[in-house]
Enzyme design. Sequence first.
Site, PDB file in Angstrom:
ATOM      1  N   TYR A   1       1.609   0.828  14.193  1.00 45.73           N
ATOM      2  CA  TYR A   1       2.358   1.794  13.068  1.00 45.73           C
ATOM      3  C   TYR A   1       1.748   2.907  13.232  1.00 45.73           C
ATOM      4  O   TYR A   1       0.333   3.893  13.459  1.00 45.73           O
ATOM      5  CB  TYR A   1       2.058   1.290  12.195  1.00 45.73           C
ATOM      6  CG  TYR A   1       1.333   1.149  10.693  1.00 45.73           C
ATOM      7  CD1 TYR A   1       0.690   2.036  10.047  1.00 45.73           C
ATOM      8  CD2 TYR A   1       0.504   0.250  11.045  1.00 45.73           C
ATOM      9  CE1 TYR A   1      -0.310   1.866   9.189  1.00 45.73           C
ATOM     10  CE2 TYR A   1      -0.845   0.139  10.365  1.00 45.73           C
ATOM     11  CZ  TYR A   1      -1.812   1.227   9.602  1.00 45.73           C
ATOM     12  OH  TYR A   1      -2.368   1.079   8.632  1.00 45.73           O
TER      13      TYR A   1
ATOM     14  N   HIS B   1       0.498  -1.001  -0.141  1.00 46.75           N
ATOM     15  CA  HIS B   1      -0.080   0.297   0.039  1.00 46.75           C
ATOM     16  C   HIS B   1       0.943   1.310  -0.107  1.00 46.75           C
ATOM     17  O   HIS B   1       2.186   1.332   0.800  1.00 46.75           O
ATOM     18  CB  HIS B   1      -0.957   0.438   1.358  1.00 46.75           C
ATOM     19  CG  HIS B   1      -1.345  -0.805   1.914  1.00 46.75           C
ATOM     20  ND1 HIS B   1      -2.071  -1.593   2.324  1.00 46.75           N
ATOM     21  CD2 HIS B   1      -2.211  -1.973   0.064  1.00 46.75           C
ATOM     22  CE1 HIS B   1      -2.830  -2.748   2.823  1.00 46.75           C
ATOM     23  NE2 HIS B   1      -3.221  -2.693   0.989  1.00 46.75           N
TER      24      HIS B   1
ATOM     25  N   LYS C   1       5.998   6.135   8.160  1.00 47.82           N
ATOM     26  CA  LYS C   1       5.443   4.897   8.705  1.00 47.82           C
ATOM     27  C   LYS C   1       6.893   4.085   9.542  1.00 47.82           C
ATOM     28  O   LYS C   1       7.048   3.670   9.257  1.00 47.82           O
ATOM     29  CB  LYS C   1       4.531   3.510   8.182  1.00 47.82           C
ATOM     30  CG  LYS C   1       3.429   4.215   7.367  1.00 47.82           C
ATOM     31  CD  LYS C   1       2.729   2.941   6.801  1.00 47.82           C
ATOM     32  CE  LYS C   1       1.537   3.435   6.043  1.00 47.82           C
ATOM     33  NZ  LYS C   1       1.038   2.097   5.120  1.00 47.82           N
TER      34      LYS C   1
ATOM     35  N   ASP D   1      -6.135  -6.077  -2.635  1.00 46.92           N
ATOM     36  CA  ASP D   1      -4.727  -6.129  -2.356  1.00 46.92           C
ATOM     37  C   ASP D   1      -4.541  -6.833  -3.197  1.00 46.92           C
ATOM     38  O   ASP D   1      -4.000  -7.235  -3.996  1.00 46.92           O
ATOM     39  CB  ASP D   1      -4.355  -7.163  -1.146  1.00 46.92           C
ATOM     40  CG  ASP D   1      -4.000  -5.628  -0.110  1.00 46.92           C
ATOM     41  OD1 ASP D   1      -4.017  -4.645  -0.349  1.00 46.92           O
ATOM     42  OD2 ASP D   1      -3.577  -5.712   0.966  1.00 46.92           O
TER      43      ASP D   1
END
Length: 181
Positions: free
Chosen positions: A130, A61, A70, A169
Amino acid sequence: MKITETRIPDVKLIEPNVFGDDRGFFMETWNEKAFREAGIDASFVQDNHSRSVKNTLRGLHYQIKHPQGKLVRVTRGEVFDVAVDLRTASPTFGQWVGEYLSEENNRMLWVPPGFAHGFLVTSEMADFQYKCTDFYAPEYERSIHWADLSLGITWPLGTTEEPLVSGKDSAGTPFSSADYY
């Protein structure tokens, strides 16, 4: 706290100092000064937490126009975490790096803006947390197919195992036609 470069120098592996005794442990997971001194100058605006079962693969992603840096870590279980460089001007464009993150090793990974990100759960279950440098912007979200052969990511799957992936995905874009930075 030990902060080292990976094969892609802008992606950093963070190993916090863990202080433990028979009561449990303490560790520092974010220190703006220490991170800035290691080349990570980030302001975080959003924290996320996902829980996934074994063989769940999330990714790859990224967001265009609102790229997210991140700081990722695992608080339960283990994952194989991957970052792919999508910065066209970078000498490591199209390269990937992968690290095992777990509740046992307490490692964290800094994935800077301009990278696609994904992970595979290698334990029975994993809690993945995250911090993000920009807000989630679904209109700019993109996904590169996790098994794109041109990337050559070596996901730690057994020869007969298929990962559990979302519809989004499994319909990810090939790397060759993805939007880059």
